[in-house]
Design a protein around this motif. Structure first.
Motif, PDB file in Angstrom:
ATOM      1  N   GLY A  55       0.839  -1.191   0.000  1.00  0.00           N
ATOM      2  CA  GLY A  55       0.000   0.000   0.000  1.00  0.00           C
ATOM      3  C   GLY A  55       0.877   1.244   0.000  1.00  0.00           C
ATOM      4  O   GLY A  55       1.961   1.249   0.588  1.00  0.00           O
ATOM      5  N   LYS A  61      -3.389   1.577   3.356  1.00  0.00           N
ATOM      6  CA  LYS A  61      -3.996   0.518   2.556  1.00  0.00           C
ATOM      7  C   LYS A  61      -3.161  -0.759   2.532  1.00  0.00           C
ATOM      8  O   LYS A  61      -3.286  -1.566   1.608  1.00  0.00           O
ATOM      9  CB  LYS A  61      -4.236   1.016   1.131  1.00  0.00           C
ATOM     10  N   ASP A 361      -2.892  -3.418  -3.270  1.00  0.00           N
ATOM     11  CA  ASP A 361      -1.971  -2.428  -3.814  1.00  0.00           C
ATOM     12  C   ASP A 361      -0.521  -2.742  -3.422  1.00  0.00           C
ATOM     13  O   ASP A 361      -0.210  -2.927  -2.249  1.00  0.00           O
ATOM     14  CB  ASP A 361      -2.322  -1.024  -3.298  1.00  0.00           C
TER      15      ASP A 361
END
Length: 370
Positions: A55, A61, A361
């Motif tokens: 992230g 994230k 991600d």
């Protein structure tokens, strides 16, 4: 044609039933986790693996995915699903993951902590406070975590508390244990004008630094082979000093060999090191990516890639690599543009693509569950 009254009543009943069913039907429920069937498992000793997605910094994230060998299911954001009460989720920038005993540890760099959870369920247990944490390894019930503050934090795996810190070089990165010694790569990454260039050697009996080995600037990865050597990567300075790969003899703690290649990702299984060379030069604006294999027994580069079917041309930004020690399947992650979901590729031992799946991600770090 005239429709009889009984038939009209029957049609009315069917129409009413359809309306009621339509009114009661709900859209599929959306959850934070998502499971996708990608392949059947094939290993009797490995249950699956976790993949940590870093992230982007500041986005909070970081996430944890899991691939189940038994079912062939790939589950995204498992930590968020299993731990809905953990308000900030896994945290901001997950930099490493490892399993030791019954616990799994994820180093969360920008959240200044190590998330500890049950290795089989991903259920939160505790957080260990480590500022700017980078990588983690273990030895005799102690966890050793590098901190960009310039030290290695020593945490007890029973109490899950930091007992001691050992000062090393500036901005230490990956670390590995060989022959009761801990080897730590120092980068000096916060100061490009004055990069660090040493590997710190820590005696694990006394938990003190006994030697520093002069290697090259901006060190990063440290991976041990089964012959008592460690492989250390240097990222260079991205201008006029090229990345390189070094071999250190841990019996004498000296550099014994140098390869003039950039090893952006590196993992070793048995006699073979799998690596991808990923380097960028600011002077030329060129980025070069290749996939290589190296025989660590005789320390020679092999004239072959571990991807043989052309799939390497689809991978935009290789960012993580792992090898299943049983099946010899090779896993490579693609961070793509760093801001959207990544991709995980699985290749068989002949280099042919078996499957691929969407990840979180910036997919980066693996931990196999036995």
């Amino acid at each position: 044609m005239t429709i009889s009254k009984p038939y009209k009543k029957f049609l009315y009943f069917i129409l009413l039933l359809l309306v009621l069913v339509g009114a009661c039907r709900k859209d599929p429920k959306q959850t934070d986790s998502e499971t996708e069937k990608v392949s059947s498992g094939s290993s009797s000793t490995i249950k699956g693996f976790y993949l940590v997605n870093e992230g982007n910094m500041g986005s909070n994230k970081a996430s944890l995915d899991y691939y189940d060998y038994t079912t062939g299911n790939y589950t995204r954001n498992l930590f968020g699903s299993v731990n809905p009460d953990v308000v900030l989720g896994l945290g901001d920038v997950a930099n490493d993951v490892a399993i030791y005993g019954a616990k799994m540890y994820v180093v969360i760099n920008n959240s200044n902590q190590v998330e500890v959870m049950n290795a089989r369920t991903a259920k939160h247990i505790k957080e260990i406070s480590v500022p700017n944490g980078r990588y983690i390894t273990f030895y005799q019930n102690k966890a050793y975590i590098t901190s960009y503050e310039g030290y290695v934090a020593v945490a007890d795996t029973g109490t899950l508390t930091v007992e001691k810190t050992i000062k090393v070089g500036r901005q230490p990165e990956q670390l590995a244990v060989v022959n009761q010694k801990l080897y730590v790569a120092n980068s000096g990454g916060y100061d490009p004008a004055n990069y660090e260039h040493t590997v710190s050697v820590i005696n694990l009996s006394t938990q003190t630094v006994t030697k520093t080995i002069d290697v090259a600037i901006n060190l990063d990865k440290v991976v041990a082979d089964k012959y008592g050597d460690i492989y250390v990567t240097s990222r260079g300075n991205y201008y006029d000093i090229s990345p390189k790969l070094f071999v250190i003899d841990t019996q004498n703690d000296v550099v014994k060999k140098q390869f003039d290649i950039a090893a952006g990702g590196l993992t070793i299984n048995q006699d073979i090191a799998y690596l991808y060379t990923s380097s960028y030069n600011y002077n030329t604006g060129n980025s070069t990516i290749t996939y290589r294999m190296l025989n660590v027994k005789d320390e020679t580069l092999l004239n072959q890639s571990f991807i043989t079917d052309g799939t390497d041309q689809q991978i935009k930004t290789p960012y993580g690599i792992a090898v299943d020690p049983v099946s010899l399947d090779v896993y490579v992650t693609d961070a793509r543009d760093y801001v959207s979901s990544g991709i995980l590729y699985c290749f068989d031992k002949t280099g042919k693509k078996k499957w691929s799946v969407t990840t979180g991600d910036i997919p980066a770090h693996f931990a196999f569950l036995y």
